[in-house]
Design a protein around this motif. Structure first.
Motif, mmCIF file in Angstrom:
data_model
loop_
_atom_site.group_PDB
_atom_site.id
_atom_site.type_symbol
_atom_site.label_atom_id
_atom_site.label_comp_id
_atom_site.label_asym_id
_atom_site.label_seq_id
_atom_site.Cartn_x
_atom_site.Cartn_y
_atom_site.Cartn_z
ATOM 1 N N VAL A 106 0.838 -1.203 0.000
ATOM 2 C CA VAL A 106 0.000 0.000 0.000
ATOM 3 C C VAL A 106 0.868 1.247 0.000
ATOM 4 N N ALA A 109 -4.499 -4.626 0.060
ATOM 5 C CA ALA A 109 -3.703 -3.849 -0.887
ATOM 6 C C ALA A 109 -4.290 -3.879 -2.298
ATOM 7 N N THR A 124 -5.536 -0.564 -5.029
ATOM 8 C CA THR A 124 -4.984 0.631 -4.401
ATOM 9 C C THR A 124 -5.091 1.877 -5.279
#
Length: 262
Positions: free
Chosen positions: A188, A226, A229
């Motif tokens: 991330v 994640a 993103t």
């Protein structure tokens, strides 16, 4: 020169250009072969001397020897110690550039702490350009004993430690030894644009699907996994710009197509 008389006219007679006997012709041919052999021998000797001189210039001459004072290091960033890189290069000082093993030197530079990638380029006649990609820290992870923080790059590689989190670097709180969750958090952070990353004060996650960020200016961001993103970044930026979200303490973009503020 001789003369001859024919009837009433007499004049000079030039000697024969070509030998008139077999013995003389054989002698002329032998002389020609010897001349050609001498010429070939001289050309061969000249070529050998020239090649030897060129080899000496390229492989042994100090003219092309590496000068440590003419080594330029770029891309060291905030982690790599340039003097350590120069020390590695200095071990090859005096080596003619054509003989310098740039692949081996690159591998040695990669062993310097904080170096992620390296490229070594000859700078004629006696210099080098060492181009680095450094491992820049993106997160500070508190040590289990509370004695400080470990600095990690975007790949989870330790690039240093500090007594306290450096200014502008987010702290990361994940279960000890949980590599999957740590990897999710770093994925991330790796994808955040610099301006948004600079606003992240801390990141916490109990699992790889429960990443939560605390922004320095107040709001908490529930990120989730994640995945997606880039879409979550766009939604978060839109929420922060929307008047309706002003004053919200939580911005939930874990389901980016159905964001929630509260």
């Amino acid at each position: 020169m001789t003369t001859y008389t024919t009837g009433r006219f007499s004049g000079p007679v030039r000697p024969a250009v070509v030998s008139t006997t077999s013995q003389e012709r054989f002698a002329e041919r032998a002389r020609a072969r010897r001349h050609l052999a001498r010429r070939q021998l001289l050309l061969t000797a000249g070529g050998v001397l020239g090649a030897g001189g060129l080899a000496w210039l390229l492989l042994l001459s100090p003219v092309l020897a590496l000068d440590p004072q003419k080594v330029e290091v770029t891309g060291a960033g905030t982690v790599v110690a340039v003097d350590q890189v120069l020390a590695v290069v200095a071990e090859r000082a005096g080596t003619p550039l054509p003989r310098l093993d740039t692949v081996g030197l690159r591998d040695a530079v990669l062993d310097v702490p904080g170096v992620r990638e390296a490229r070594v380029v000859r700078e004629w006649p006696d210099g080098l350009a060492v181009q680095l990609v450094s491992r820049e820290p993106v997160a500070a992870v508190p040590e289990p004993d509370g004695g400080g923080v470990v600095l990690l790059d975007e790949q989870g590689v330790q690039v240093g430690r500090a007594d306290a989190p450096p200014e502008g670097l987010p702290t990361v709180d994940v279960p000890v030894g949980d590599e999957r969750t740590l990897t999710a958090v770093l994925r991330v952070l790796e994808q955040l644009p610099p301006d948004l990353l600079a606003q992240v004060g801390s990141v916490a996650a109990r699992t790889q699907d429960t990443v939560t960020m605390q922004l320095r200016d107040g709001p908490q961001v529930d990120w989730g996994s994640a995945d997606e993103t880039p879409l979550k970044i766009a939604v978060l930026q839109a929420l922060r710009a929307a008047p309706q979200a002003a004053g919200a303490s939580v911005l939930d973009v874990s389901a980016p197509r159905l964001p929630i503020t509260r």
